[in-house]
Design a protein around this motif. Structure first.
Motif, PDB file in Angstrom:
ATOM      1  N   CYS A  96      22.828   0.475 -19.207  1.00  0.00           N
ATOM      2  CA  CYS A  96      22.193   0.678 -17.901  1.00  0.00           C
ATOM      3  C   CYS A  96      20.681   0.684 -18.081  1.00  0.00           C
ATOM      4  N   ARG A  97      19.974   0.140 -17.104  1.00  0.00           N
ATOM      5  CA  ARG A  97      18.525   0.060 -17.183  1.00  0.00           C
ATOM      6  C   ARG A  97      17.879   0.483 -15.870  1.00  0.00           C
ATOM      7  N   ILE A  98      16.692   1.074 -15.997  1.00  0.00           N
ATOM      8  CA  ILE A  98      15.905   1.496 -14.845  1.00  0.00           C
ATOM      9  C   ILE A  98      14.752   0.524 -14.644  1.00  0.00           C
ATOM     10  N   ILE A  99      14.548   0.099 -13.408  1.00  0.00           N
ATOM     11  CA  ILE A  99      13.385  -0.701 -13.031  1.00  0.00           C
ATOM     12  C   ILE A  99      12.820  -0.107 -11.745  1.00  0.00           C
ATOM     13  N   ALA A 100      11.516  -0.161 -11.583  1.00  0.00           N
ATOM     14  CA  ALA A 100      10.909   0.502 -10.425  1.00  0.00           C
ATOM     15  C   ALA A 100       9.548  -0.091 -10.116  1.00  0.00           C
ATOM     16  N   CYS A 101       9.048   0.242  -8.935  1.00  0.00           N
ATOM     17  CA  CYS A 101       7.677  -0.082  -8.554  1.00  0.00           C
ATOM     18  C   CYS A 101       7.068   1.139  -7.895  1.00  0.00           C
ATOM     19  N   ALA A 102       5.845   1.455  -8.303  1.00  0.00           N
ATOM     20  CA  ALA A 102       5.077   2.526  -7.676  1.00  0.00           C
ATOM     21  C   ALA A 102       3.887   1.901  -6.961  1.00  0.00           C
ATOM     22  N   SER A 103       3.702   2.254  -5.699  1.00  0.00           N
ATOM     23  CA  SER A 103       2.567   1.726  -4.941  1.00  0.00           C
ATOM     24  C   SER A 103       1.567   2.838  -4.662  1.00  0.00           C
ATOM     25  N   GLU A 104       0.302   2.453  -4.632  1.00  0.00           N
ATOM     26  CA  GLU A 104      -0.805   3.354  -4.360  1.00  0.00           C
ATOM     27  C   GLU A 104      -1.355   2.968  -2.989  1.00  0.00           C
ATOM     28  N   GLY A 105      -1.100   3.819  -1.995  1.00  0.00           N
ATOM     29  CA  GLY A 105      -1.361   3.449  -0.617  1.00  0.00           C
ATOM     30  C   GLY A 105      -2.764   2.982  -0.311  1.00  0.00           C
ATOM     31  N   ARG A 106      -3.748   3.783  -0.621  1.00  0.00           N
ATOM     32  CA  ARG A 106      -5.121   3.437  -0.243  1.00  0.00           C
ATOM     33  C   ARG A 106      -5.570   2.142  -0.919  1.00  0.00           C
ATOM     34  N   THR A 107      -5.197   1.951  -2.173  1.00  0.00           N
ATOM     35  CA  THR A 107      -5.556   0.727  -2.889  1.00  0.00           C
ATOM     36  C   THR A 107      -4.846  -0.481  -2.287  1.00  0.00           C
ATOM     37  N   ALA A 108      -3.576  -0.312  -1.925  1.00  0.00           N
ATOM     38  CA  ALA A 108      -2.803  -1.418  -1.350  1.00  0.00           C
ATOM     39  C   ALA A 108      -3.370  -1.857  -0.007  1.00  0.00           C
ATOM     40  N   TYR A 109      -3.720  -0.904   0.847  1.00  0.00           N
ATOM     41  CA  TYR A 109      -4.271  -1.266   2.155  1.00  0.00           C
ATOM     42  C   TYR A 109      -5.638  -1.929   2.025  1.00  0.00           C
ATOM     43  N   GLY A 110      -6.298  -1.710   0.911  1.00  0.00           N
ATOM     44  CA  GLY A 110      -7.582  -2.349   0.689  1.00  0.00           C
ATOM     45  C   GLY A 110      -7.482  -3.825   0.364  1.00  0.00           C
ATOM     46  N   LEU A 111      -6.258  -4.327   0.134  1.00  0.00           N
ATOM     47  CA  LEU A 111      -6.082  -5.742  -0.187  1.00  0.00           C
ATOM     48  C   LEU A 111      -6.379  -6.652   0.999  1.00  0.00           C
ATOM     49  N   GLY A 112      -6.096  -6.148   2.200  1.00  0.00           N
ATOM     50  CA  GLY A 112      -6.312  -6.957   3.394  1.00  0.00           C
ATOM     51  C   GLY A 112      -5.065  -7.603   3.936  1.00  0.00           C
ATOM     52  N   ASN A 113      -4.017  -7.744   3.121  1.00  0.00           N
ATOM     53  CA  ASN A 113      -2.767  -8.349   3.596  1.00  0.00           C
ATOM     54  C   ASN A 113      -1.623  -7.343   3.654  1.00  0.00           C
ATOM     55  N   VAL A 114      -1.942  -6.075   3.502  1.00  0.00           N
ATOM     56  CA  VAL A 114      -0.975  -4.996   3.704  1.00  0.00           C
ATOM     57  C   VAL A 114      -1.499  -4.174   4.872  1.00  0.00           C
ATOM     58  N   ASN A 115      -0.812  -4.245   6.008  1.00  0.00           N
ATOM     59  CA  ASN A 115      -1.372  -3.698   7.238  1.00  0.00           C
ATOM     60  C   ASN A 115      -0.506  -2.643   7.914  1.00  0.00           C
ATOM     61  N   SER A 116       0.639  -2.329   7.355  1.00  0.00           N
ATOM     62  CA  SER A 116       1.538  -1.367   7.981  1.00  0.00           C
ATOM     63  C   SER A 116       2.401  -0.705   6.927  1.00  0.00           C
ATOM     64  N   GLN A 117       3.066   0.373   7.325  1.00  0.00           N
ATOM     65  CA  GLN A 117       3.986   1.047   6.413  1.00  0.00           C
ATOM     66  C   GLN A 117       5.132   0.113   6.015  1.00  0.00           C
ATOM     67  N   ASP A 118       5.567  -0.722   6.960  1.00  0.00           N
ATOM     68  CA  ASP A 118       6.642  -1.669   6.666  1.00  0.00           C
ATOM     69  C   ASP A 118       6.195  -2.694   5.628  1.00  0.00           C
ATOM     70  N   ASP A 119       4.940  -3.166   5.761  1.00  0.00           N
ATOM     71  CA  ASP A 119       4.395  -4.093   4.756  1.00  0.00           C
ATOM     72  C   ASP A 119       4.386  -3.448   3.377  1.00  0.00           C
ATOM     73  N   LEU A 120       3.920  -2.209   3.319  1.00  0.00           N
ATOM     74  CA  LEU A 120       3.815  -1.519   2.033  1.00  0.00           C
ATOM     75  C   LEU A 120       5.191  -1.286   1.433  1.00  0.00           C
ATOM     76  N   TYR A 121       6.164  -0.948   2.273  1.00  0.00           N
ATOM     77  CA  TYR A 121       7.529  -0.746   1.787  1.00  0.00           C
ATOM     78  C   TYR A 121       8.051  -2.023   1.130  1.00  0.00           C
ATOM     79  N   PHE A 122       7.882  -3.138   1.813  1.00  0.00           N
ATOM     80  CA  PHE A 122       8.433  -4.383   1.284  1.00  0.00           C
ATOM     81  C   PHE A 122       7.683  -4.842   0.039  1.00  0.00           C
ATOM     82  N   ARG A 123       6.368  -4.645   0.018  1.00  0.00           N
ATOM     83  CA  ARG A 123       5.595  -5.065  -1.154  1.00  0.00           C
ATOM     84  C   ARG A 123       5.910  -4.181  -2.371  1.00  0.00           C
ATOM     85  N   THR A 124       6.418  -2.981  -2.127  1.00  0.00           N
ATOM     86  CA  THR A 124       6.888  -2.126  -3.227  1.00  0.00           C
ATOM     87  C   THR A 124       8.284  -2.542  -3.667  1.00  0.00           C
TER      88      THR A 124
END
Length: 256
Positions: A96-124
């Motif tokens: 069995c193996r673990i894989i994951a993604c951690a997102s950093e909200g303020r940094t992610a929204y600074g990209l310009g193409n992450v504009n909502s909580q739904d965007d951030l969820y999917f990009r994570t």
């Protein structure tokens, strides 16, 4: 075939949130032939411990007094022993193996193409699917046989599930242009209520441990799970078992 159970920990922050908020989506990869053993071990542990109900990370918090918490009245030492035994079930399953993604909200929204909580969820979520595909490719190369997988996610609500299913299908259809080729995936995204899924309950514990380490710097339970993370041949977890989103300009701790 391999099953990837996924769940989240934390909440995707809103765009206006100025704090460094972290959000985690974790996945637990279980080969189909290992599934019955994990199920039986967890059910057996619950019975032996007098734990009656759904397994959730938040129930182990010292001050959790939810009415549905099966550990109401337990001493913290007993809770920690239960948690340790749950994690032992995962780490003893060597395939069995673990894989994951951690997102950093303020940094992610600074990209310009992450504009909502739904965007951030999917990009994570997206990097988790990519690492699952890489994992399946690795198993295929090592075994010499085509290896396939399916993803099972925690049920969040009809609207959220429908939106996630559509975005997942679009991701798979457009694969090969700007993203990974998901040649080893079977069907689409499946959903299961957590109280009916042993796999979702186990990965809920995994997600909580990763979020705790990322958001609060407490690696106690993250380190307990460390042997089960997907890693490079040199043992590196960052980028292999845990992806940071976005990696560029990341300001928090790097889990490895």
């Amino acid at each position: 075939m391999h099953l990837l159970f996924i769940d989240e920990s934390g909440t995707p922050p809103k765009p206006a949130d100025e704090k460094h908020s972290y959000f985690v989506i974790a996945g637990l990869v279980i080969p189909e032939d290992r599934w019955p053993g994990l199920r039986d071990k967890l059910i057996g542990l619950k019975r032996a411990s007098g734990y009656r109900g759904e397994l959730k990370w938040r129930f182990f918090a010292p001050n959790n007094a939810d009415s549905d918490n099966p550990m109401l009245g337990w001493e913290q030492a007993a809770k920690n022993d239960m948690r340790d035994r749950v994690f032992k079930i995962i780490t003893e399953a060597k395939s069995c193996r673990i894989i994951a993604c951690a997102s950093e909200g303020r940094t992610a929204y600074g990209l310009g193409n992450v504009n909502s909580q739904d965007d951030l969820y999917f990009r994570t979520y997206k990097p988790v699917t990519e690492r699952f595909q890489y994992f399946l490719q690795d198993v295929t190369r090592a075994s010499g046989r085509d290896t396939y997988g399916i993803i099972v996610a925690d049920h969040r609500g009809k609207g959220d599930d429908d939106s996630m299913r559509l975005r997942h299908e679009r991701l798979i259809r457009e694969a090969g242009k700007y993203t990974s080729d998901y040649a080893n995936f079977i069907e689409g995204l499946f959903f299961s209520p957590s109280h009916l899924s042993i796999g979702i309950q186990l990965v809920d514990m995994v997600a909580g441990a990763i979020w705790r380490a990322q958001a609060h710097g407490d690696r106690t339970w993250y380190d307990r799970l460390r042997p089960s993370f997907r890693a490079s041949s040199q043992g590196k977890i960052d980028g292999f078992g845990i992806v940071r989103f976005p990696k560029r300009d990341w300001q928090g701790d790097v889990l490895d």
